[in-house]
Design a protein around this motif. Structure first.
Motif, PDB file in Angstrom:
ATOM      1  N   HIS A  43       0.821  -1.224   0.000  1.00  0.00           N
ATOM      2  CA  HIS A  43       0.000   0.000   0.000  1.00  0.00           C
ATOM      3  C   HIS A  43       0.844   1.259   0.000  1.00  0.00           C
TER       4      HIS A  43
ATOM      5  N   ALA B  45      -0.065  -2.982   8.465  1.00  0.00           N
ATOM      6  CA  ALA B  45      -0.961  -2.721   7.328  1.00  0.00           C
ATOM      7  C   ALA B  45      -1.842  -1.532   7.686  1.00  0.00           C
ATOM      8  N   ALA B  46      -2.309  -0.817   6.656  1.00  0.00           N
ATOM      9  CA  ALA B  46      -3.140   0.366   6.905  1.00  0.00           C
ATOM     10  C   ALA B  46      -4.508  -0.035   7.468  1.00  0.00           C
TER      11      ALA B  46
ATOM     12  N   ASP C 149      -1.310   2.588  19.191  1.00  0.00           N
ATOM     13  CA  ASP C 149      -1.630   2.057  17.868  1.00  0.00           C
ATOM     14  C   ASP C 149      -0.546   2.474  16.878  1.00  0.00           C
ATOM     15  N   THR C 150      -0.582   1.832  15.717  1.00  0.00           N
ATOM     16  CA  THR C 150       0.231   2.275  14.597  1.00  0.00           C
ATOM     17  C   THR C 150      -0.630   3.253  13.798  1.00  0.00           C
ATOM     18  N   CYS C 151      -0.026   4.031  12.916  1.00  0.00           N
ATOM     19  CA  CYS C 151      -0.796   5.017  12.155  1.00  0.00           C
ATOM     20  C   CYS C 151      -0.128   5.295  10.808  1.00  0.00           C
TER      21      CYS C 151
ATOM     22  N   ARG D  36      -7.511   2.312   8.130  1.00  0.00           N
ATOM     23  CA  ARG D  36      -6.974   3.666   7.972  1.00  0.00           C
ATOM     24  C   ARG D  36      -7.483   4.655   9.012  1.00  0.00           C
ATOM     25  N   VAL D  37      -7.836   4.151  10.180  1.00  0.00           N
ATOM     26  CA  VAL D  37      -8.080   5.038  11.322  1.00  0.00           C
ATOM     27  C   VAL D  37      -7.049   4.639  12.373  1.00  0.00           C
TER      28      VAL D  37
ATOM     29  N   SER E 188       3.020   2.051   8.154  1.00  0.00           N
ATOM     30  CA  SER E 188       2.807   0.898   7.256  1.00  0.00           C
ATOM     31  C   SER E 188       4.153   0.365   6.780  1.00  0.00           C
TER      32      SER E 188
HETATM   33  C1  LIG Z   1       0.540   6.305   2.118  1.00  0.00           C
HETATM   34  C2  LIG Z   1      -0.231   5.005   1.986  1.00  0.00           C
HETATM   35  C3  LIG Z   1       0.448   3.941   2.793  1.00  0.00           C
HETATM   36  C4  LIG Z   1      -1.725   5.224   2.352  1.00  0.00           C
HETATM   37  C5  LIG Z   1      -2.038   4.991   3.856  1.00  0.00           C
HETATM   38  O1  LIG Z   1      -1.551   4.100   4.465  1.00  0.00           O
HETATM   39  N1  LIG Z   1      -2.913   5.847   4.472  1.00  0.00           N
HETATM   40  C6  LIG Z   1      -3.295   5.750   5.808  1.00  0.00           C
HETATM   41  C7  LIG Z   1      -4.156   6.719   6.276  1.00  0.00           C
HETATM   42  C8  LIG Z   1      -4.585   6.677   7.567  1.00  0.00           C
HETATM   43  C9  LIG Z   1      -4.142   5.690   8.444  1.00  0.00           C
HETATM   44  C10 LIG Z   1      -3.244   4.709   7.979  1.00  0.00           C
HETATM   45  C11 LIG Z   1      -2.748   3.646   8.884  1.00  0.00           C
HETATM   46  C12 LIG Z   1      -1.494   3.044   8.651  1.00  0.00           C
HETATM   47  C13 LIG Z   1      -1.042   2.039   9.517  1.00  0.00           C
HETATM   48  C14 LIG Z   1      -1.829   1.620  10.612  1.00  0.00           C
HETATM   49  C15 LIG Z   1      -3.077   2.227  10.807  1.00  0.00           C
HETATM   50  C16 LIG Z   1      -3.971   1.820  11.944  1.00  0.00           C
HETATM   51  N2  LIG Z   1      -3.418   0.942  12.901  1.00  0.00           N
HETATM   52  C17 LIG Z   1      -3.519   3.226   9.964  1.00  0.00           C
HETATM   53  C18 LIG Z   1      -2.825   4.757   6.671  1.00  0.00           C
END
Ligand SMILES: CC(C)CC(=O)Nc1cccc(-c2cccc(CN)c2)c1
Length: 234
Positions: free
Chosen positions: A41, A201-202, A180-182, A205-206, A186
């Motif tokens: 992603h 992993a995303a 959490d991760t954010c 995406r919250v 990723s």
């Molecule tokens: C740039 C790309 C990889 C797009 C993308 O990943 N967007 C995005 C937006 C909001 C939350 C997240 C996200 C990531 C990792 C973990 C989590 C939640 N544990 C959320 C990811």
């Protein structure tokens, strides 16, 4: 990383920052001198700019003795990955040259045996992703300890409602902790018992919402693919 802390610098020498045109996009981790594992992603919002991998870093901006940017020879997303789903969300990155391994640059072992990490196991994630829901970007690496949530619980309707396959695993978000991760994390590793058991992993995406546990791509089901790709490339 939400609810985490800054680790002792260079205590996670496998951590990589995947960058496009000098901007941190995603995490990743060194699995051999010339291969980094990350998430497919991470390529979806890219503009075909110049990709590089930063190794040996604690701060993204400060001068550090063993910090070095590597060119990318090949980006190999898993053939089953897509922008529509969380399936097979892995990316293998071949560096333009093998990384110089040393005190601040090293490899992380992969979990080989295909067995579930028991619910309640404490694992560690790290990255330079958002530290707040408003999108605050840290300069220094952050890490957080996360507890594994069973797939059955993670698939309940109030959580991911059956979306979590046996190739994925979850970490719980306790109501007050928000750990959490954010975005930007990723591709980083979920380290359990000293080996990489999963890749961030995303998911939904919250971030930091107890209703949406973190989702990680499990590594054991992909060991064969990883080995095959590394063996095939020149
Ligand atoms: C740039 C790309 C990889 C797009 C993308 O990943 N967007 C995005 C937006 C909001 C939350 C997240 C996200 C990531 C990792 C973990 C989590 C939640 N544990 C959320 C990811």
């Amino acid at each position: 990383i939400l609810g985490g802390r800054e680790p002792q610098p260079h205590t996670m020498p496998y951590m990589a920052s995947l960058q496009e045109d000098g901007k941190h996009i995603c995490g990743g981790f060194l699995i051999t001198a010339e291969w980094v594992l990350s998430a497919a992603h991470c390529l979806e919002d890219t503009i075909n700019g110049t990709f590089q991998v930063l190794l040996g870093a604690h701060s993204l901006t400060a001068h550090e003795p063993h910090k070095r940017l590597y060119g990318v020879r090949r980006l190999i997303p898993h053939p089953g990955s897509s922008t529509e789903t969380n399936a097979d969300d892995l990316l293998l990155i071949q560096l333009a040259e093998p990384a110089l391994l040393g005190t601040d640059v090293g490899t992380l072992a992969l979990q080989e045996e295909d067995q579930e990490v028991p619910a309640g196991t404490l694992c560690t994630a790290a990255g330079w992703g958002f530290t707040t829901n408003t999108g605050k970007r840290p300069d220094k690496l952050q890490s957080v300890e996360l507890s594994i949530m069973s797939r059955a619980t993670c698939n309940r309707r109030i959580h991911h409602d059956g979306e979590v396959t046996e190739n994925m695993m979850c970490t719980e978000i306790k109501k007050d902790s928000r750990k959490d991760t954010c975005k930007g994390d990723s591709g980083g590793p979920l380290v359990c018992h000293g080996v990489a058991a999963g890749v961030v992993a995303a998911g939904s995406r919250v971030c930091g919402n107890w209703k949406k546990p973190g989702i990680y791509t499990r590594i054991p089901p992909y060991i064969e693919w990883i080995r095959a790709v590394m063996a095939s490339a020149n």
